[in-house]
Design an enzyme around this catalytic site. Structure first.
Site, PDB file in Angstrom:
ATOM      1  CG  ASP A 253      14.960  43.133  18.563  1.00 48.35           C
ATOM      2  OD1 ASP A 253      14.494  42.616  17.526  1.00 48.35           O
ATOM      3  OD2 ASP A 253      14.245  43.648  19.448  1.00 48.35           O
ATOM      4  CG  HIS A 302      16.633  44.806  23.565  1.00 48.35           C
ATOM      5  ND1 HIS A 302      15.653  45.766  23.476  1.00 48.35           N
ATOM      6  CD2 HIS A 302      16.479  44.022  22.458  1.00 48.35           C
ATOM      7  CE1 HIS A 302      14.927  45.566  22.388  1.00 48.35           C
ATOM      8  NE2 HIS A 302      15.414  44.502  21.758  1.00 48.35           N
ATOM      9  CB  CYS A 406      17.057  51.853  24.385  1.00 48.49           C
ATOM     10  SG  CYS A 406      17.409  50.407  25.386  1.00 48.49           S
TER      11      CYS A 406
END
Length: 422
Positions: A253, A302, A406
């Site tokens: 990611d 993340h 985000c």
């Protein structure tokens, strides 16, 4: 094997076009000439961007994509959408990344919409966020709305989709290049479709566009027996370097990477494996250095709620998830700030994240930060640092798994490529 030789521009290209045209007709001649013109124009635009990147100077208007770090003055950003957001099916990779108290929610509603009233409030919050960004002089782009409830099937799995709420997860801008990440959740396999219109426009205007190898997401990519019965289990597994994703194929990611000029920091997480990190390292070398760092985190996913770089040599480091390599940053002269405890109430649903979204902030420049209107403690922290706060309430948007960092992908910041970690 069939070999095809590209026709280049210039006199030889024109002669080749004439020769082929005389053999195959005027229609083909026109097509070849148009192709040459298009290729030459695209190459010229691409060369402008490449030259600007090498010269370490800000990209001019001809190149819409240019960002080297997390804090240079923000000029253009993509902001995600909550519209049509769906609960992902309760697969092993989703289970490994969520808290046990929400597992019943996923089992019951997987494939269906998130609670509609909640999503409606999140949509309104993000619209207000976009309006405020525009008032601050930032150009805002949005992904296309898509029906994420549609079931799809590949040779390896079937799933429904999730959303296009978090562009930070799928897109990484490095200089004049925009990279599409090979994300690890099956529910996010087709998420790139929501951004294609925007990225094609950037590409047509001179930006580099790279798509990392798309994972098959076959069963071999996941540890189907990943033991996650307790927080203690997760701590042990993370300390041992064991995650739900295997090294079967590259995956990552984009939100597991954070940029500081020539140095880019990344963590091995539940969604980013070492093969994915190595792909990025080779792809970005020699102009950029990719450093793997790690944290005392039972469920890494993340990096920007754990380690958020907000200025040259200035980083927010989560006190609950200390960085194992933090002394290297201190020796390099960085200032390490531990943000205060988040104020989000215990009864507020956070289906995909922790309360530490409070530190998931977006820097508009070194002296302006977008921060949650409810988080008065961290507002005070920024003010003590001499950074003015732009307060926006996105509490319901938080529930979908992200804060300001985000929900955005900074496309263009006004700055140059520099080193901050020598």
């Amino acid at each position: 094997m069939l070999r095809v030789r590209c026709l280049r521009g210039g006199s030889r290209g024109a002669e080749a076009a004439h020769f082929i045209g005389s053999r195959l007709g005027r229609a083909f001649t026109g097509w070849v000439q148009r192709s040459l013109q298009s290729t030459q124009a695209a190459a010229a635009s691409q060369n402008r961007c490449a030259a600007e990147d090498k010269a370490q100077s800000p990209a001019p208007k001809e190149c819409p994509v240019c960002s080297y770090n997390e804090w240079d003055p923000l000029e253009e950003v993509i902001v995600g959408r909550a519209e049509n957001a769906c609960v992902p099916p309760f697969s092993v990779e989703v289970k490994a990344n969520t808290y046990e108290k929400y597992w019943g929610f996923y089992q019951k509603f997987g494939g269906e919409s998130f609670p509609k009233d909640h999503v409606k409030k999140a949509i309104a919050e993000i619209e207000e966020m976009c309006n405020i960004l525009k008032k601050e002089g930032v150009i805002v782009k949005r992904p296309d709305p898509i029906d994420w409830s549609v079931k799809y099937r590949t040779p390896d799995f079937e799933s429904t989709g999730m959303y296009a709420a978090m562009p930070r997860d799928i897109l990484l801008v490095v200089g004049n290049e925009i990279i599409e990440a090979p994300m690890a959740w099956r529910a996010r396999f087709f998420e790139y479709r929501a951004y294609r219109r925007i990225i094609k426009d950037y590409f047509n205007n001179g930006a580099k566009w790279t798509t990392a190898p798309k994972p098959t997401m076959a069963d071999e990519l996941y540890d189907q027996d990943y033991p996650i019965r307790s927080v203690e289990d997760r701590h042990k597994l993370a300390a041992q370097g064991k995650f739900v994703t295997t090294e079967f194929e590259p995956c990552f990611d984009a939100a597991d990477f954070i940029r500081a000029g020539r140095d880019i920091f990344v963590q091995r997480s539940q969604v980013t494996n070492y093969m994915g990190i190595e792909w990025m390292r080779r792809h970005l070398a020699p102009d950029y250095r990719v450093h793997v760092i790690s944290f005392k985190d039972p469920n890494p996913m993340h990096i920007d709620t754990t380690f958020n770089i907000i200025g040259p040599g200035l980083v927010l480091s989560n006190p609950d998830r200390p960085c194992h390599q933090i002394e290297l940053f201190k020796k390099a002269g960085w200032t390490v700030i531990h943000p205060p405890v988040p104020l989000i109430p215990d009864d507020h649903p956070l289906w995909m994240s922790s309360k530490w979204l409070s530190m998931n902030v977006l820097m508009l420049d070194e002296k302006r930060v977008m921060v949650d209107a409810n988080e008065t403690s961290i507002q005070k922290m920024f003010e003590n640092l001499g950074i003015s706060t732009i307060k926006v309430n996105i509490r319901h948007a938080n529930s979908l798994g992200g804060g300001f960092h985000c929900w955005t992908c900074d496309i263009r910041r006004r700055g140059t490529l520099q080193s901050y970690f020598d």
